[in-house]
Design an enzyme around this catalytic site. Structure first.
Site, PDB file in Angstrom:
ATOM      1  N   GLU A 263      -6.531   4.622   7.881  1.00  0.00           N
ATOM      2  CA  GLU A 263      -6.353   6.233   7.507  1.00  0.00           C
ATOM      3  C   GLU A 263      -7.788   6.651   6.863  1.00  0.00           C
ATOM      4  OE1 GLU A 263      -2.656   5.717   5.708  1.00  0.00           O
ATOM      5  OE2 GLU A 263      -1.755   4.860   7.572  1.00  0.00           O
TER       6      GLU A 263
ATOM      7  N   SER B 100       3.886  -2.151  10.281  1.00  0.00           N
ATOM      8  CA  SER B 100       5.259  -2.160  10.670  1.00  0.00           C
ATOM      9  C   SER B 100       5.806  -3.527   9.980  1.00  0.00           C
ATOM     10  CB  SER B 100       5.701  -2.029  12.017  1.00  0.00           C
ATOM     11  OG  SER B 100       5.257  -0.515  12.283  1.00  0.00           O
TER      12      SER B 100
ATOM     13  N   GLY C 137       3.019   2.290  10.655  1.00  0.00           N
ATOM     14  CA  GLY C 137       4.004   3.425  10.751  1.00  0.00           C
ATOM     15  C   GLY C 137       4.528   3.469  11.999  1.00  0.00           C
TER      16      GLY C 137
ATOM     17  N   ASN D  82       0.615  -1.032  -0.115  1.00  0.00           N
ATOM     18  CA  ASN D  82      -0.070   0.074  -0.084  1.00  0.00           C
ATOM     19  C   ASN D  82       0.891   1.222  -0.051  1.00  0.00           C
ATOM     20  OD1 ASN D  82      -1.949   2.169   0.587  1.00  0.00           O
ATOM     21  ND2 ASN D  82      -2.250   1.426   2.604  1.00  0.00           N
ATOM     22  N   TRP D  83       1.069   1.939  -1.101  1.00  0.00           N
ATOM     23  CA  TRP D  83       2.082   2.862  -1.245  1.00  0.00           C
ATOM     24  C   TRP D  83       1.318   4.362  -0.574  1.00  0.00           C
ATOM     25  CZ3 TRP D  83       5.591   3.628  -6.162  1.00  0.00           C
ATOM     26  CH2 TRP D  83       6.182   2.417  -6.096  1.00  0.00           C
ATOM     27  N   LYS D  84       0.104   4.338  -0.264  1.00  0.00           N
ATOM     28  CA  LYS D  84      -0.486   5.390   0.209  1.00  0.00           C
ATOM     29  C   LYS D  84      -0.340   6.617  -0.573  1.00  0.00           C
ATOM     30  CE  LYS D  84      -0.099   3.077   4.610  1.00  0.00           C
ATOM     31  NZ  LYS D  84       0.110   3.273   6.160  1.00  0.00           N
TER      32      LYS D  84
ATOM     33  N   GLU E  56      -5.099  -4.944  10.618  1.00  0.00           N
ATOM     34  CA  GLU E  56      -3.898  -3.981  10.751  1.00  0.00           C
ATOM     35  C   GLU E  56      -4.266  -3.140  12.071  1.00  0.00           C
ATOM     36  OE1 GLU E  56      -2.031  -2.942   6.641  1.00  0.00           O
ATOM     37  OE2 GLU E  56      -3.572  -1.414   7.232  1.00  0.00           O
TER      38      GLU E  56
ATOM     39  N   HIS F  34      -9.135   1.108   4.994  1.00  0.00           N
ATOM     40  CA  HIS F  34      -8.091   1.241   5.704  1.00  0.00           C
ATOM     41  C   HIS F  34      -8.050   2.295   6.948  1.00  0.00           C
ATOM     42  CE1 HIS F  34      -3.888   2.306   6.618  1.00  0.00           C
ATOM     43  NE2 HIS F  34      -3.515   1.421   6.009  1.00  0.00           N
TER      44      HIS F  34
ATOM     45  N   GLY G 154       2.972  -1.138   4.108  1.00  0.00           N
ATOM     46  CA  GLY G 154       2.999   0.334   3.905  1.00  0.00           C
ATOM     47  C   GLY G 154       4.516   0.592   3.691  1.00  0.00           C
ATOM     48  N   GLY G 155       5.145   1.469   4.405  1.00  0.00           N
ATOM     49  CA  GLY G 155       6.397   2.035   4.452  1.00  0.00           C
ATOM     50  C   GLY G 155       7.405   1.253   3.573  1.00  0.00           C
TER      51      GLY G 155
HETATM   52  P1  13P Z   1       3.172   0.375   7.667  1.00  0.00           P
HETATM   53  O1  13P Z   1       3.683  -0.803   6.876  1.00  0.00           O
HETATM   54  O2  13P Z   1       3.997   1.725   7.173  1.00  0.00           O
HETATM   55  O3  13P Z   1       3.337   0.203   9.160  1.00  0.00           O
HETATM   56  O4  13P Z   1       1.600   0.576   7.250  1.00  0.00           O
HETATM   57  C1  13P Z   1       1.052  -0.579   7.330  1.00  0.00           C
HETATM   58  C2  13P Z   1      -0.186  -0.302   6.436  1.00  0.00           C
HETATM   59  O5  13P Z   1      -0.994   0.821   6.895  1.00  0.00           O
HETATM   60  C3  13P Z   1      -0.587  -0.764   5.198  1.00  0.00           C
HETATM   61  O6  13P Z   1      -1.880  -0.826   4.609  1.00  0.00           O
END
Ligand code: 13P
Length: 255
Positions: free
Chosen positions: A102, A216, A176, A13-15, A170, A100, A237-238
């Site tokens: 967010e 994470s 993050g 997930n590149w956000k 999640e 998600h 994510g990251g």
């Molecule tokens: P991180 O891997 O950056 O913690 O993010 C997880 C995430 O929200 C994937 O959708």
């Protein structure tokens, strides 16, 4: 005999990250997706909507699938700035992340909205990756399991199958932050999700729905997290923004 486990999925997930030059990252992911990995796991990259089309075109022939990060519930209409599931499919997406944390937190998405979007994803032929997870306060109050159950019950409408649904657990506090739940905690929540899936897709199919862990995930903890019972992959994510790290996570599934 126990039914075969579902084929794992490692999704990135590149956000709100990525510009045209990020095509190089996709190329590197595709190049690193070699025979041993291909045989064991699916890879999905979910870039921002501006890059979907270019990514999907570039991914043709590579076996890396491309997905969206959200969609609107309607097919088309006067919803300035929104993108429909049909548009995602038209751009080359085969899946979409929905609900998600967010989106739930910053854009006030409720379980009911997530359920409508899930129906929209299915209408457009997309796999819905429905996210659930508790906040820090909910975990501390001992509400993790009840929150996850409620989100599952309300966010996934009738009609789910192992082919059109992926669930991502999640924990909000792990996203993050570099913090991850213990393997035991992950096992507990994933077992609960598996149990609830019996009601959602039926007992025979429940074992075939992929349940991803997200929050994470990085190359150094992937093998441990992916080794937990009922964890069928990761939502990253990251670490998905760097091909080396994303592939390092997927390597948990290498022969
Ligand atoms: P991180 O891997 O950056 O913690 O993010 C997880 C995430 O929200 C994937 O959708």
């Amino acid at each position: 005999m126990a039914a075969a486990k579902p084929r794992p999925l490692v999704a990135g997930n590149w956000k709100m990250n990525g510009l045209r030059r990020s095509l190089a990252t996709l190329d590197a992911v595709a190049a690193g997706y070699d025979a041993s990995l291909k045989a064991r796991a699916d890879l999905l990259v979910c870039p921002p909507a501006t890059l979907l089309s270019a990514f999907a075109q570039r991914a043709v022939g590579t076996r890396v699938a491309i997905g969206g990060q959200d969609c609107h519930a309607r097919e088309a209409g006067a919803y300035t700035g929104e993108i429909s599931a049909e548009m995602l499919a038209d751009a080359g997406a085969s899946a979409v992340i929905l609900g998600h944390s967010e989106r739930r937190q910053y854009f006030l998405e409720t379980d009911a909205i997530v359920a409508e979007k899930t129906l929209a994803a299915w209408r457009a032929g997309l796999v819905a990756i429905v996210c659930v997870g508790e906040t820090q306060a909910e975990r501390e109050a001992g509400k993790t399991l009840s929150v996850v159950r409620r989100q599952l019950r309300r966010s996934i409408p009738a009609g789910a199958t192992p082919a059109n649904l992926v669930v991502a657990y999640e924990p909000v506090w792990a996203i993050g932050t570099g913090l991850t739940p213990t393997a035991r905690d992950v096992a507990e929540v994933h077992a609960l999700i598996r149990g609830d899936l019996r009601r959602i897709v039926g007992a025979a199919a429940a074992g075939q729905v992929r349940i991803l862990y997200g929050g994470s995930v990085k190359p150094s903890n992937a093998a441990e997290l992916m080794g937990v019972d009922n964890v069928d992959g990761a939502l990253v994510g990251g670490a998905s923004l760097k091909a080396e790290d994303f592939l390092g996570i997927a390597a948990a599934y290498r022969d």
